[in-house]
Design a protein around this motif. Structure first.
Motif, PDB file in Angstrom:
ATOM      1  N   GLN A 142     -25.620  22.091  42.033  1.00 29.92           N
ATOM      2  CA  GLN A 142     -25.852  22.544  40.657  1.00 29.92           C
ATOM      3  C   GLN A 142     -25.510  21.511  39.579  1.00 29.92           C
ATOM      4  N   GLN A 143     -25.606  20.212  39.912  1.00 35.66           N
ATOM      5  CA  GLN A 143     -25.281  19.198  38.898  1.00 35.66           C
ATOM      6  C   GLN A 143     -26.235  19.225  37.711  1.00 35.66           C
ATOM      7  N   ARG A 144     -27.509  19.550  37.962  1.00 32.22           N
ATOM      8  CA  ARG A 144     -28.464  19.606  36.849  1.00 32.22           C
ATOM      9  C   ARG A 144     -28.017  20.637  35.816  1.00 32.22           C
ATOM     10  N   LEU A 145     -27.645  21.810  36.286  1.00 25.64           N
ATOM     11  CA  LEU A 145     -27.203  22.867  35.377  1.00 25.64           C
ATOM     12  C   LEU A 145     -25.906  22.484  34.681  1.00 25.64           C
ATOM     13  N   LEU A 146     -25.025  21.822  35.420  1.00 27.59           N
ATOM     14  CA  LEU A 146     -23.762  21.384  34.835  1.00 27.59           C
ATOM     15  C   LEU A 146     -24.009  20.373  33.718  1.00 27.59           C
ATOM     16  N   ALA A 147     -24.894  19.410  33.971  1.00 27.47           N
ATOM     17  CA  ALA A 147     -25.194  18.390  32.964  1.00 27.47           C
ATOM     18  C   ALA A 147     -25.785  19.023  31.703  1.00 27.47           C
ATOM     19  N   GLU A 148     -26.679  19.983  31.885  1.00 27.49           N
ATOM     20  CA  GLU A 148     -27.293  20.648  30.735  1.00 27.49           C
ATOM     21  C   GLU A 148     -26.263  21.433  29.931  1.00 27.49           C
ATOM     22  N   THR A 149     -25.289  22.016  30.619  1.00 28.73           N
ATOM     23  CA  THR A 149     -24.252  22.807  29.952  1.00 28.73           C
ATOM     24  C   THR A 149     -23.275  21.926  29.184  1.00 28.73           C
ATOM     25  N   ILE A 150     -22.959  20.772  29.749  1.00 26.72           N
ATOM     26  CA  ILE A 150     -21.892  19.914  29.226  1.00 26.72           C
ATOM     27  C   ILE A 150     -22.378  18.925  28.175  1.00 26.72           C
ATOM     28  N   ASP A 151     -23.625  18.497  28.260  1.00 26.11           N
ATOM     29  CA  ASP A 151     -24.096  17.364  27.462  1.00 26.11           C
ATOM     30  C   ASP A 151     -23.814  17.535  25.967  1.00 26.11           C
ATOM     31  N   GLY A 152     -23.243  16.478  25.398  1.00 25.33           N
ATOM     32  CA  GLY A 152     -22.929  16.467  23.978  1.00 25.33           C
ATOM     33  C   GLY A 152     -21.569  17.039  23.637  1.00 25.33           C
ATOM     34  N   LYS A 153     -20.916  17.642  24.623  1.00 24.97           N
ATOM     35  CA  LYS A 153     -19.629  18.295  24.362  1.00 24.97           C
ATOM     36  C   LYS A 153     -18.444  17.522  24.931  1.00 24.97           C
ATOM     37  N   LEU A 154     -18.676  16.770  26.010  1.00 26.70           N
ATOM     38  CA  LEU A 154     -17.618  15.943  26.593  1.00 26.70           C
ATOM     39  C   LEU A 154     -18.254  14.915  27.512  1.00 26.70           C
ATOM     40  N   GLY A 155     -17.488  13.885  27.851  1.00 21.74           N
ATOM     41  CA  GLY A 155     -17.987  12.839  28.726  1.00 21.74           C
ATOM     42  C   GLY A 155     -17.875  13.235  30.184  1.00 21.74           C
ATOM     43  N   LEU A 156     -19.011  13.239  30.885  1.00 19.26           N
ATOM     44  CA  LEU A 156     -19.035  13.606  32.301  1.00 19.26           C
ATOM     45  C   LEU A 156     -19.956  12.650  33.044  1.00 19.26           C
ATOM     46  N   ASP A 157     -19.383  11.894  33.979  1.00 18.96           N
ATOM     47  CA  ASP A 157     -20.162  10.957  34.790  1.00 18.96           C
ATOM     48  C   ASP A 157     -20.512  11.589  36.129  1.00 18.96           C
ATOM     49  N   PHE A 158     -21.743  11.346  36.578  1.00 16.14           N
ATOM     50  CA  PHE A 158     -22.205  11.819  37.882  1.00 16.14           C
ATOM     51  C   PHE A 158     -22.359  10.620  38.808  1.00 16.14           C
ATOM     52  N   VAL A 159     -21.839  10.755  40.017  1.00 16.55           N
ATOM     53  CA  VAL A 159     -21.924   9.685  41.003  1.00 16.55           C
ATOM     54  C   VAL A 159     -22.402  10.280  42.321  1.00 16.55           C
ATOM     55  N   GLY A 160     -23.435   9.665  42.904  1.00 19.38           N
ATOM     56  CA  GLY A 160     -23.926  10.132  44.192  1.00 19.38           C
ATOM     57  C   GLY A 160     -25.423   9.974  44.311  1.00 19.38           C
ATOM     58  N   PRO A 161     -25.946  10.086  45.537  1.00 17.14           N
ATOM     59  CA  PRO A 161     -27.394   9.988  45.754  1.00 17.14           C
ATOM     60  C   PRO A 161     -28.139  11.065  44.966  1.00 17.14           C
ATOM     61  N   LEU A 162     -29.251  10.699  44.376  1.00 11.27           N
ATOM     62  CA  LEU A 162     -30.015  11.622  43.535  1.00 11.27           C
ATOM     63  C   LEU A 162     -31.090  12.308  44.369  1.00 11.27           C
ATOM     64  N   ASP A 163     -30.904  13.616  44.603  1.00  2.53           N
ATOM     65  CA  ASP A 163     -31.833  14.380  45.428  1.00  2.53           C
ATOM     66  C   ASP A 163     -32.293  15.642  44.699  1.00  2.53           C
ATOM     67  N   ASP A 164     -32.314  15.561  43.379  1.00  4.58           N
ATOM     68  CA  ASP A 164     -32.807  16.666  42.555  1.00  4.58           C
ATOM     69  C   ASP A 164     -33.703  16.064  41.477  1.00  4.58           C
ATOM     70  N   PRO A 165     -35.024  16.187  41.625  1.00  3.24           N
ATOM     71  CA  PRO A 165     -35.946  15.556  40.671  1.00  3.24           C
ATOM     72  C   PRO A 165     -35.814  16.096  39.253  1.00  3.24           C
ATOM     73  N   ASN A 166     -35.174  17.250  39.096  1.00  3.77           N
ATOM     74  CA  ASN A 166     -35.025  17.849  37.771  1.00  3.77           C
ATOM     75  C   ASN A 166     -33.745  17.429  37.056  1.00  3.77           C
ATOM     76  N   PHE A 167     -32.894  16.668  37.748  1.00  4.24           N
ATOM     77  CA  PHE A 167     -31.663  16.200  37.106  1.00  4.24           C
ATOM     78  C   PHE A 167     -31.995  15.135  36.062  1.00  4.24           C
ATOM     79  N   LYS A 168     -31.417  15.282  34.881  1.00  2.00           N
ATOM     80  CA  LYS A 168     -31.642  14.305  33.814  1.00  2.00           C
ATOM     81  C   LYS A 168     -30.326  13.962  33.128  1.00  2.00           C
ATOM     82  N   GLU A 169     -30.191  12.691  32.780  1.00  2.00           N
ATOM     83  CA  GLU A 169     -29.036  12.261  32.002  1.00  2.00           C
ATOM     84  C   GLU A 169     -29.165  12.759  30.564  1.00  2.00           C
ATOM     85  N   GLY A 170     -28.019  12.838  29.890  1.00  3.07           N
ATOM     86  CA  GLY A 170     -28.015  13.203  28.484  1.00  3.07           C
ATOM     87  C   GLY A 170     -27.266  12.166  27.678  1.00  3.07           C
ATOM     88  N   THR A 171     -26.788  12.557  26.524  1.00  3.30           N
ATOM     89  CA  THR A 171     -26.064  11.606  25.669  1.00  3.30           C
ATOM     90  C   THR A 171     -24.651  11.345  26.181  1.00  3.30           C
TER      91      THR A 171
END
Length: 299
Positions: A142-171
């Protein structure tokens, strides 16, 4: 598994690891090897082990969706019946053990919690006031959902192989690529909090690694196996990201921010807690007891 070999070898045991997809070849090696104890981790081998292995063995299940039967794939559903015929089961937590017992398992069963070599983790007194989500980036975690929830509110780095085409970085949510094991051991301590709000885990090692590096942890119920009730550990519902109400989004953000802020005062206590409860030098004693108990078990 390599850590088990290292610590057992240190205690005078001789350990072989077979990491081979040729099940019949592995069985031949074991049958000809005169082993005192056999521990199987590959669930797809259980059926053939039950048929052809000439000695009793213990089996451990690592399927991330083990607690979510509605998400079991067909091969795992079929395989589960073979697990119930294994002579012994080593469960990774009490809830795992209970599922086997409720399903009618009547052989030898015991619990061996996951552990790590805490000495391998680098430790610094202070973090960078950021959170990290470390692991394979896939829908189950659920990293995609986590990133969407967190983006712009705090710094969160994701590390690991990317196996979700819907995952997107934010600010403020960035994907740093893949770390090797040495990078994990060295870099984790730069952060203040690990986040793993996954929809399916069984006993994730990354949580223990993060705490050994001094991090607080925010995890889902699925990722909380064997964890104690501590101020530096917060457990959230598995569905808090999918049930994305404004209140739930606020809970996720506030919980992570709170532990980032509190982390400095907890860091040394967190490391000591992991060393006392999850270090291999501690958990290996229980594993040796399991080997001894299973050798006496009449199957």
């Amino acid at each position: 598994i390599q850590e088990y070999k290292y610590f057992l070898d240190k205690l005078g045991h001789q350990v072989d690891i077979f990491n081979n997809k040729d099940v019949n070849g592995v069985i031949d090696k074991i049958n000809n090897g005169n082993y005192d104890f056999v521990h199987l981790h590959a669930y797809e081998f259980a059926s053939q082990f039950n048929k052809s292995l000439e000695q009793k063995y213990c089996f451990s299940c690592h399927n991330g969706y083990f607690f979510k039967q509605d998400k079991w794939e067909e091969d795992f559903k079929e395989g589960f019946q073979h697990y119930l015929n294994a002579p012994g089961i080593i469960a990774l937590s009490n809830p795992t053990k209970n599922i086997f017992i409720k399903a009618g398992y009547s052989g030898y069963i015991s619990v061996q919690i996951n552990g790590i070599d805490t000495q391998k983790l680098n430790f610094k007194e202070e973090g960078n006031n950021k959170a990290i989500c470390l692991g394979w980036i896939q829908p189950r975690k659920q990293q995609r959902l986590l990133a969407e929830t967190i983006d712009g509110k705090l710094g969160l780095d994701f590390v690991g192989p990317l196996d979700d085409p819907n995952f997107k970085e934010g600010t403020t949510t960035k994907h740093l690529g893949i770390w090797g094991l040495k990078q994990v051991y060295n870099n984790l301590t730069a952060y203040n909090c690990l986040v793993l709000i996954s929809n399916g885990e069984i006993a994730p090692l990354v949580v223990l690694e993060a705490m050994a590096a001094g991090l607080c942890v925010v995890v889902s119920e699925s990722a909380s196996a064997n964890l104690h009730s501590k101020e530096f550990i917060k457990v959230l519902p598995d569905d808090i990201l999918t049930n994305a109400t404004a209140e739930n989004k606020k809970i996720v953000c506030d919980t992570i921010i709170d532990l980032i802020e509190k982390n400095k005062s907890f860091r040394q206590e967190i490391v000591e807690h992991v060393r006392e409860n999850f270090d291999f030098s501690y958990i290996i004693k229980n594993y040796i007891q399991i080997i001894d108990d299973f050798s006496k078990f009449d199957y």
